[in-house]
Design a protein around this motif. Sequence first.
Motif, mmCIF file in Angstrom:
data_model
loop_
_atom_site.group_PDB
_atom_site.id
_atom_site.type_symbol
_atom_site.label_atom_id
_atom_site.label_comp_id
_atom_site.label_asym_id
_atom_site.label_seq_id
_atom_site.Cartn_x
_atom_site.Cartn_y
_atom_site.Cartn_z
ATOM 1 N N HIS A 23 7.408 -5.816 1.703
ATOM 2 C CA HIS A 23 7.406 -4.739 0.694
ATOM 3 C C HIS A 23 7.219 -3.373 1.345
ATOM 4 N N LEU A 24 6.364 -3.307 2.367
ATOM 5 C CA LEU A 24 6.088 -2.028 3.034
ATOM 6 C C LEU A 24 7.345 -1.495 3.715
ATOM 7 N N LEU B 61 6.623 -0.746 -2.063
ATOM 8 C CA LEU B 61 5.245 -1.223 -2.169
ATOM 9 C C LEU B 61 4.524 -0.566 -3.350
ATOM 10 N N TRP C 276 -0.416 -9.371 -0.721
ATOM 11 C CA TRP C 276 -1.572 -8.676 -0.132
ATOM 12 C C TRP C 276 -2.477 -9.712 0.542
ATOM 13 N N PRO D 35 -1.049 -4.735 2.917
ATOM 14 C CA PRO D 35 0.173 -5.083 2.176
ATOM 15 C C PRO D 35 1.088 -5.997 2.972
ATOM 16 N N SER E 22 2.473 -5.346 -6.188
ATOM 17 C CA SER E 22 3.312 -6.174 -5.303
ATOM 18 C C SER E 22 2.545 -7.404 -4.846
#
Length: 615
Positions: free
Chosen positions: A122-123, A128, A135, A118, A132
Motif C-alpha cells: 500500500h505504501l 495508504l 499493518w 504499514p 488499509s
Amino acid sequence: MTTLRTFQSEIDEISHRETLKQRAHTVSTVEKEKNHKSLPGAVKGKAKDEGHPDGDPVATPTSEHMATPRSELLELEEKILTLLLSHVSSNHDAARDLIAGLLTQHRGEYVLRIGLQPSHAHLFEGDLTDDSDGWRGTARTVEELDTLKQQVTKVVEEVGGRTSILFETRTGQHPRMSLLLRLPPPSVSLTPEVRCAVVGNVDSGKSTTLGVLTRGALDDGRGRARISLFRHKHEIETGRTSSVGMEILGFGPSGAPILPHLTNPADPDAVKREKLGWEEISVQAAKIVSFIDLAGHERYLKTTLYGLTSGAPSCVILIVGANAGLIGMSKEHLAIALALSVPVVVCITKIDMTPPNKTEETIKQVVKILKSPGCRKTPVFVKNAETAVELATSFGSDRSVIHAEFHTKVRTFLNLLPSSEADDEKFAIDQPFEFSVTDVWSVPYVGTVVNGIINAGRVKTGDAVIVGPDSNGNYIPTIIRSMQRKRATVTTAEAGQCVSLALKRVLRASVRKGMVLAHKTETLPRSTRQFEGQVLILYHNTTLQRNYQAMLHCGAVRQTVRIVGMDHPQGVLRTGDRATVTFEFISHPEFVKEGMKLLFREGKTKGLGVITRLL
C-alpha cells in the motif's frame, strides 16, 4: 529464443556457483599449506609468511555480518522497546546490549521503527490510509513514542552512537516513527561507502544535479552548480562531461548531510571558493556516498560503459530531463544497467522549467518503459519521507525508484542505502588480496599511483605485492608505499573499498587499467589469452561469425577480443541467439576469472555473457 531475463538468471547462477567453487578451493589450498608448514623439516623463517603478508588466515565468514531474517529483527525490536518501557535499570542494560549487538551486526547503522508499520504494497502504491490492511507491529500512543524516543536516544549515546528522526507522524489512528541509529566509524578506513553511477542523456542535468546534492547551493540556470565537477577545460567550455568524474557526499553520525557553509549564496564564486575538500568530508562523515559522474554523449559511450563495469556501483541513478523525456542515450544506459543487473533509480530533473502537462507526459513515458516486457520493473514514486526510508532499507533489483520531487528526499534515500562493501557475495574479506586497477597516475615526489576497488581480502601499507599481467603475462613485484581513501591517508583497507595505492619502484608506463594487484606468493595469478563464455546477442544488424572483433568489458578489463570459435550449429550468431563462444584477447593477456560477467559491443552490436572456462 532465450529471453534476457532467463539468461540473466542463468548467468547469475553460474557466477555464484563459480565464486563459491573458487572460495572453497582457496580455503582448501591454504589448509594444505598450513599442514605442510607444520610438518617437521618444513621451511622456516621469512618464507613462512609469504602466503599471507597481512597475517590473516583464510577462514569462513564470521557470524558478525550474517544476515538475520526480517521476522527475527521485528521480534528483537519489540523486545528492545518493551524493555525500555519497563523503566527497570536491569532491563535498560539488557536493551543497551541488544542495541549494541544490532548496530555491530549491521555495520554501525540501523533503522528502528516504533509503532504500527504499514504494508509495503500500500505504501509503494501510494494508496495508504488508516483503514488499509496489512499493518504490522505493536500500536503505540503519542506519549509512548516520546518516551521511547528519549530512552532509545539515551541508550544509543551510552554505546557511543547518535540518534536522528527519519520520519514521524502523530496524526491518524497509527502514530509511528522511524529512528536512525548510527555509530561513528573509528577511522576513515572503516567508513561505509555507497557507490552510485550517474547516467542519462546529454543535457539531462547529471552534473548539475550532483553539484546541487554535494554543494548544497541551487543552480542559477547558467551552470554554476556543475562548474566545480568538471575535470577538463573543454568540459567547462561545452558544459558536457567527457570523462569519468568522481564526487562524494558525506553524512554525519546524526544523518545530516555534510555541506559547505556558504556565507553568501548569491555570490557566483562562493560555491567554488567555499567548497569542502574530500579529506574534510571523510573525517567528519559516518557514511560516504560516492558518485561516478558518467558521460551522456554518444561519442563517450565507451567511457560510460567502462565506468559502469569497473566502478562496481550499488545502484545506477538515471537522470531524465522532464522537458525531453527518456530519449537517446538514456534508453541505452537503462538497457546496460538492466543487462548488468544493477538496481535503477530514476531522477526526473528540470521540473521547474517544464510545463506540468509535459512533466506528466514524461513520467507516463518512464513508467511505461519500466513496466514493459524488456524491463519488467515495478516503479515506485518517492513522494514522502516514509516511502524514501522504506525503499532504501529494502532496496533491490526488482523495482525501480522514481524521484520526481525535492532533492532533500533524494539525500534521505541515499543516506540509508546499504554500503557497497556490505555485499559479502561480491566482496569477500576472508579471501586472498585482489585489487583491480581502474586508474593510473604518476604523482611528483610519490611515483606511480593506482586507483581501484579491492575485490577480496585486505591490505596494509608496507605489504609486498605483485602487479600485472604485462604484455607477456608476467607480474612485477613491488611494495605499497602509502594508501589513501577519499584523499585521506589510511594504513589498512579491505574488500569492497575504493582506495589509491602508491607503488615503490614501478614505472607509470608499465601499469595500465585492468591490471590486478595480489599478495606476493609462490603461486602467481593466472594470465589468460583465450577463454570460453556463454553469451546472448542482444542486438546485431546481420550475423556474427568467426574472427569477428568487438570491445570487451569485464570488470576493470577493457580490450578488443576476437571470436575464434562457437558451438552454434550454423556457425553464425544473430540477434537473440545464445551460444558458447571462444574469445581471444587481441593485444595482451588479462587477469579474468570463471564466473565474471562480460559485456561486448561494437557500434550498435551488443552482447552479454559470463566466463565459463579459461583456456
